[in-house]
Design a protein around this motif. Structure first.
Motif, PDB file in Angstrom:
ATOM      1  N   UNK A 173       0.815  -1.218   0.000  1.00 59.31           N
ATOM      2  CA  UNK A 173       0.000   0.000   0.000  1.00 59.31           C
ATOM      3  C   UNK A 173       0.850   1.271   0.000  1.00 59.31           C
ATOM      4  N   UNK A 174       0.502   2.173  -0.908  1.00 61.44           N
ATOM      5  CA  UNK A 174       1.082   3.519  -0.989  1.00 61.44           C
ATOM      6  C   UNK A 174       2.583   3.524  -1.285  1.00 61.44           C
ATOM      7  N   UNK A 175       3.090   2.453  -1.888  1.00 63.86           N
ATOM      8  CA  UNK A 175       4.492   2.385  -2.311  1.00 63.86           C
ATOM      9  C   UNK A 175       4.520   2.278  -3.834  1.00 63.86           C
ATOM     10  N   UNK A 176       5.077   3.302  -4.495  1.00 60.92           N
ATOM     11  CA  UNK A 176       5.063   3.319  -5.952  1.00 60.92           C
ATOM     12  C   UNK A 176       6.039   2.301  -6.524  1.00 60.92           C
ATOM     13  N   UNK A 177       5.606   1.637  -7.587  1.00 64.78           N
ATOM     14  CA  UNK A 177       6.440   0.679  -8.314  1.00 64.78           C
ATOM     15  C   UNK A 177       6.752   1.235  -9.693  1.00 64.78           C
ATOM     16  N   UNK A 178       8.025   1.176 -10.085  1.00 66.27           N
ATOM     17  CA  UNK A 178       8.443   1.616 -11.421  1.00 66.27           C
ATOM     18  C   UNK A 178       9.045   0.429 -12.171  1.00 66.27           C
ATOM     19  N   UNK A 179       8.650   0.256 -13.432  1.00 70.40           N
ATOM     20  CA  UNK A 179       9.254  -0.723 -14.324  1.00 70.40           C
ATOM     21  C   UNK A 179       9.420  -0.089 -15.691  1.00 70.40           C
ATOM     22  N   UNK A 180      10.355  -0.624 -16.483  1.00 67.52           N
ATOM     23  CA  UNK A 180      10.597  -0.062 -17.803  1.00 67.52           C
ATOM     24  C   UNK A 180      10.720  -1.159 -18.856  1.00 67.52           C
ATOM     25  N   UNK A 181      10.336  -0.781 -20.070  1.00 64.96           N
ATOM     26  CA  UNK A 181      10.648  -1.552 -21.272  1.00 64.96           C
ATOM     27  C   UNK A 181      11.314  -0.578 -22.241  1.00 64.96           C
ATOM     28  N   UNK A 182      12.366  -1.021 -22.882  1.00 65.92           N
ATOM     29  CA  UNK A 182      13.089  -0.153 -23.817  1.00 65.92           C
ATOM     30  C   UNK A 182      13.316  -0.901 -25.120  1.00 65.92           C
ATOM     31  N   UNK A 183      12.902  -0.250 -26.219  1.00 67.46           N
ATOM     32  CA  UNK A 183      13.107  -0.793 -27.554  1.00 67.46           C
ATOM     33  C   UNK A 183      14.126   0.091 -28.269  1.00 67.46           C
ATOM     34  N   UNK A 184      15.239  -0.499 -28.652  1.00 62.24           N
ATOM     35  CA  UNK A 184      16.307   0.246 -29.338  1.00 62.24           C
ATOM     36  C   UNK A 184      16.363  -0.210 -30.784  1.00 62.24           C
ATOM     37  N   UNK A 185      16.174   0.747 -31.720  1.00 65.89           N
ATOM     38  CA  UNK A 185      16.116   0.428 -33.140  1.00 65.89           C
ATOM     39  C   UNK A 185      17.406   0.838 -33.843  1.00 65.89           C
ATOM     40  N   UNK A 186      17.888  -0.045 -34.740  1.00 70.73           N
ATOM     41  CA  UNK A 186      19.083   0.247 -35.500  1.00 70.73           C
ATOM     42  C   UNK A 186      18.903  -0.082 -36.959  1.00 70.73           C
TER      43      UNK A 186
END
Length: 332
Positions: free
Chosen positions: A319-332
């Protein structure tokens, strides 16, 4: 300097659905809509400098309202399947929407893919925000979610998920974009794939984990070196049309969890994530207006059905604890 342009607005259920374009200094761009916090376009160059959209998409915003394939959208509250549409948390059993036979998938009937998000432009980023009330889809907790898109001058698309709840609750968000690096509507199994994973989850014919974690080495699930996807499908010897498989990230290396390359166009894609693994879906069950295997999904997430297996990796918000997650797409 990146620019954000508002391209189109339509009404859906008396709510404003907008289409936004985020362009970087090279001329490459992404397009996203607040309906499902969905990616509708990623336009990047090939080896000859020709720009094209490399994701499956519909021709109009209105078509997304009846989409059955989760094209480009944000998935949640809980990505993938939850067996028997229920789970137990702190001795309380929660019953969820049964939208996949007797199971629940991608958040149920009230999944984020069908929601109209609020939006704002913030520091060259597009921020989609949504409130999901306690009990929606059967999940506990009043939940606030932010999905933040940014697109760098190096053609790196970053998706950041921020979640906070007033009650203890599971969260498992992902993106469901189908990539076709050749920018065609044809099958793309001739692409070469690498996945940095020593282990994967065994799945049954209902696309649910059996609970077993198996080694990828010397199997049809071994992508630790680049392989042409269509060369590996038939040795799998299971009932699935292609891959619908969760691979556990090898956390001992700095490599992307998945890399895709297409020889004719020269385009490449590297996938990075803070989450424990990626579900590879090769689009074998796509149908009209698309065709099977015409797009490949890299659904970075926590373990499918992890709520029902104590040895799987799940994400439970306190409760009341923020969660951060990421996805990163790198294009070449």
């Amino acid at each position: 300097m990146n620019t954000v342009t508002k391209l189109k607005t339509v009404l859906h259920q008396n709510k404003e659905v907008i289409l936004l374009r985020l362009t970087n200094s090279t001329g490459a761009y992404i397009e996203v809509t607040n309906y499902g916090a969905t990616i509708t376009a990623i336009v990047v160059p090939d080896k000859d400098g020709n720009y094209a959209n490399i994701v499956l998409h519909y021709d109009s915003l209105e078509e997304y309202f009846t989409d059955p394939y989760y094209i480009g959208c944000t998935i949640g509250r809980y990505a993938n399947r939850i067996s028997n549409a229920q789970f137990t948390l702190d001795k309380n059993t929660y019953s969820l929407d049964k939208n996949d036979g007797i199971h629940s998938i991608h958040g149920g009937f009230s999944g984020l893919n069908k929601k109209v998000f609020d939006y704002k432009i913030w520091k060259e980023k597009i921020v989609f925000s949504l409130f999901s009330p306690h009990g929606e889809g059967g999940f506990p907790g009043n939940l606030n979610i932010n999905v933040i898109y940014s697109f760098s001058n190096e053609n790196v698309l970053n998706i950041e998920y921020k979640s906070i709840s007033d009650k203890k609750t599971p969260i498992n968000l992902t993106n469901h974009t189908y990539f076709n690096l050749a920018a065609t509507k044809a099958p793309c199994l001739n692409c070469e794939l690498q996945i940095d994973a020593l282990m994967y989850l065994e799945m049954n014919d209902g696309f649910l984990p059996t609970g077993s974690i198996l080694e990828t080495t010397d199997s049809a699930f071994d992508f630790n070196h680049f392989k042409v996807i269509e060369d590996t499908i038939y040795p799998k010897k299971d009932a699935m049309k292609g891959y619908n498989t969760f691979f556990l990230q090898n956390k001992k290396t700095p490599k992307p969890i998945a890399s895709l390359r297409e020889k004719k166009s020269g385009r490449t894609l590297d996938v990075y994530t803070s989450m424990p693994g990626v579900l590879l879906y090769t689009g074998g069950y796509l149908s009209i207006p698309f065709i099977p295997f015409s797009g490949i999904c890299f659904e970075a997430q926590y373990h499918p059905d992890g709520l029902n297996y104590p040895h799987f990796d799940t994400c439970i918000l306190e409760p009341d604890v923020e969660r951060n997650d990421i996805i990163e797409y790198k294009f070449g």
